[in-house]
Write a protein that holds these residues in place. Structure first.
Motif, PDB file in Angstrom:
ATOM      1  N   ILE A  10     -11.272 -39.341   7.842  1.00 59.03           N
ATOM      2  CA  ILE A  10     -12.481 -39.716   8.578  1.00 59.03           C
ATOM      3  C   ILE A  10     -13.210 -40.835   7.842  1.00 59.03           C
ATOM      4  O   ILE A  10     -13.665 -41.811   8.460  1.00 59.03           O
ATOM      5  CB  ILE A  10     -13.394 -38.488   8.789  1.00 59.03           C
ATOM      6  CG1 ILE A  10     -12.693 -37.470   9.716  1.00 59.03           C
ATOM      7  CG2 ILE A  10     -14.748 -38.890   9.350  1.00 59.03           C
ATOM      8  CD1 ILE A  10     -13.399 -36.130   9.810  1.00 59.03           C
ATOM      9  N   VAL A  11     -13.324 -40.747   6.524  1.00 60.41           N
ATOM     10  CA  VAL A  11     -13.988 -41.771   5.726  1.00 60.41           C
ATOM     11  C   VAL A  11     -13.210 -43.082   5.814  1.00 60.41           C
ATOM     12  O   VAL A  11     -13.797 -44.166   5.949  1.00 60.41           O
ATOM     13  CB  VAL A  11     -14.134 -41.302   4.259  1.00 60.41           C
ATOM     14  CG1 VAL A  11     -14.584 -42.438   3.351  1.00 60.41           C
ATOM     15  CG2 VAL A  11     -15.101 -40.135   4.161  1.00 60.41           C
ATOM     16  N   ILE A  13     -11.216 -44.152   8.262  1.00 62.89           N
ATOM     17  CA  ILE A  13     -11.382 -44.728   9.592  1.00 62.89           C
ATOM     18  C   ILE A  13     -12.775 -45.345   9.731  1.00 62.89           C
ATOM     19  O   ILE A  13     -12.937 -46.433  10.287  1.00 62.89           O
ATOM     20  CB  ILE A  13     -11.127 -43.652  10.683  1.00 62.89           C
ATOM     21  CG1 ILE A  13      -9.648 -43.284  10.690  1.00 62.89           C
ATOM     22  CG2 ILE A  13     -11.579 -44.136  12.053  1.00 62.89           C
ATOM     23  CD1 ILE A  13      -9.308 -42.090  11.562  1.00 62.89           C
ATOM     24  N   GLY A  14     -13.806 -44.697   9.201  1.00 56.52           N
ATOM     25  CA  GLY A  14     -15.160 -45.240   9.246  1.00 56.52           C
ATOM     26  C   GLY A  14     -15.278 -46.538   8.451  1.00 56.52           C
ATOM     27  O   GLY A  14     -15.922 -47.495   8.895  1.00 56.52           O
ATOM     28  N   ALA A  15     -14.637 -46.574   7.293  1.00 56.79           N
ATOM     29  CA  ALA A  15     -14.684 -47.795   6.470  1.00 56.79           C
ATOM     30  C   ALA A  15     -13.970 -48.934   7.176  1.00 56.79           C
ATOM     31  O   ALA A  15     -14.433 -50.082   7.150  1.00 56.79           O
ATOM     32  CB  ALA A  15     -14.059 -47.521   5.110  1.00 56.79           C
ATOM     33  N   PHE A  17     -13.666 -49.326  10.375  1.00 57.39           N
ATOM     34  CA  PHE A  17     -14.527 -49.730  11.472  1.00 57.39           C
ATOM     35  C   PHE A  17     -15.633 -50.664  10.971  1.00 57.39           C
ATOM     36  O   PHE A  17     -15.909 -51.700  11.592  1.00 57.39           O
ATOM     37  CB  PHE A  17     -15.129 -48.494  12.154  1.00 57.39           C
ATOM     38  CG  PHE A  17     -16.167 -48.826  13.179  1.00 57.39           C
ATOM     39  CD1 PHE A  17     -15.792 -49.343  14.415  1.00 57.39           C
ATOM     40  CD2 PHE A  17     -17.520 -48.635  12.924  1.00 57.39           C
ATOM     41  CE1 PHE A  17     -16.748 -49.664  15.368  1.00 57.39           C
ATOM     42  CE2 PHE A  17     -18.471 -48.953  13.865  1.00 57.39           C
ATOM     43  CZ  PHE A  17     -18.089 -49.470  15.088  1.00 57.39           C
ATOM     44  N   LEU A  18     -16.262 -50.318   9.850  1.00 58.58           N
ATOM     45  CA  LEU A  18     -17.336 -51.147   9.302  1.00 58.58           C
ATOM     46  C   LEU A  18     -16.814 -52.497   8.827  1.00 58.58           C
ATOM     47  O   LEU A  18     -17.482 -53.524   9.004  1.00 58.58           O
ATOM     48  CB  LEU A  18     -18.031 -50.419   8.157  1.00 58.58           C
ATOM     49  CG  LEU A  18     -18.883 -49.210   8.555  1.00 58.58           C
ATOM     50  CD1 LEU A  18     -19.425 -48.512   7.312  1.00 58.58           C
ATOM     51  CD2 LEU A  18     -20.020 -49.631   9.463  1.00 58.58           C
ATOM     52  N   ARG A  21     -16.067 -54.656  11.825  1.00 59.72           N
ATOM     53  CA  ARG A  21     -17.321 -55.038  12.462  1.00 59.72           C
ATOM     54  C   ARG A  21     -17.994 -56.185  11.701  1.00 59.72           C
ATOM     55  O   ARG A  21     -18.463 -57.152  12.306  1.00 59.72           O
ATOM     56  CB  ARG A  21     -18.251 -53.835  12.530  1.00 59.72           C
ATOM     57  CG  ARG A  21     -19.512 -54.106  13.280  1.00 59.72           C
ATOM     58  CD  ARG A  21     -20.317 -52.848  13.448  1.00 59.72           C
ATOM     59  NE  ARG A  21     -21.585 -53.188  14.078  1.00 59.72           N
ATOM     60  CZ  ARG A  21     -22.695 -52.529  13.883  1.00 59.72           C
ATOM     61  NH1 ARG A  21     -22.710 -51.469  13.103  1.00 59.72           N
ATOM     62  NH2 ARG A  21     -23.793 -52.890  14.466  1.00 59.72           N
TER      63      ARG A  21
END
Length: 160
Positions: A10-11, A13-15, A17-18, A21
């Motif tokens: 999860i971490v 995938i979030g990183a 994404f950021l 972006r």
């Protein structure tokens, strides 16, 4: 499944994404900057060359890299669009509003030794300089230097 095993994914995938972006934001800002270019604008390429925009095409831009010298570049090779004051300060050395607190280094060393007397006298005439004897005679035929080393003269097959 255990939440502890899913947490690293999860971490990650979030990183990702950021990061994507922020990369998209940078690309959009660069595209907007390139859209602000107009003929006559000063720019810096990603290679560090400063030039003036002459013509803007769909994917290319014509830059005047020197007076009368034009080159065609890809639009995405423009690293920065500069305002007139900054471009003139960098390219033409206009320092109207620039204050320098550090001492200026001279272009030559003559001003560093101003007022000092030279330690050697370099104004001697060439006639006063000692001449070296290199073993050469002034007139031809004065010595053994004019004879052939093997004792032969031009056209002879044998020795003298």
């Amino acid at each position: 499944m255990n939440l502890v095993t899913l947490l690293p994914f999860i971490v990650l995938i979030g990183a990702m994404f950021l990061m994507t972006r922020s990369a998209k934001k940078k690309q959009q800002a660069a595209a907007q900057m390139r859209n602000e270019m107009t003929p006559g604008t000063g720019v810096r390429t990603i290679g560090g060359m400063y030039a003036t925009v002459k013509e803007i095409g769909e994917d290319t831009v014509t830059l005047e890299v020197a007076p009368g010298v034009h080159a065609v570049y890809a639009k995405n090779s423009i690293g920065a669009v500069l305002d007139d004051a900054e471009y003139n300060r960098i390219v033409h050395g206009a320092t109207d509003d620039l204050t320098i607190d550090t001492p200026v280094v001279p272009d030559d060393a003559s001003s560093l030794t101003a007022g000092e007397t030279p330690k050697t006298d370099l104004s001697k005439d060439e006639d006063e300089a000692p001449k070296l004897d290199l073993g050469k005679k002034d007139e031809p035929g004065d010595g053994p230097a004019d004879e052939p080393k093997d004792g032969k003269t031009d056209g002879e097959a044998g020795a003298k």
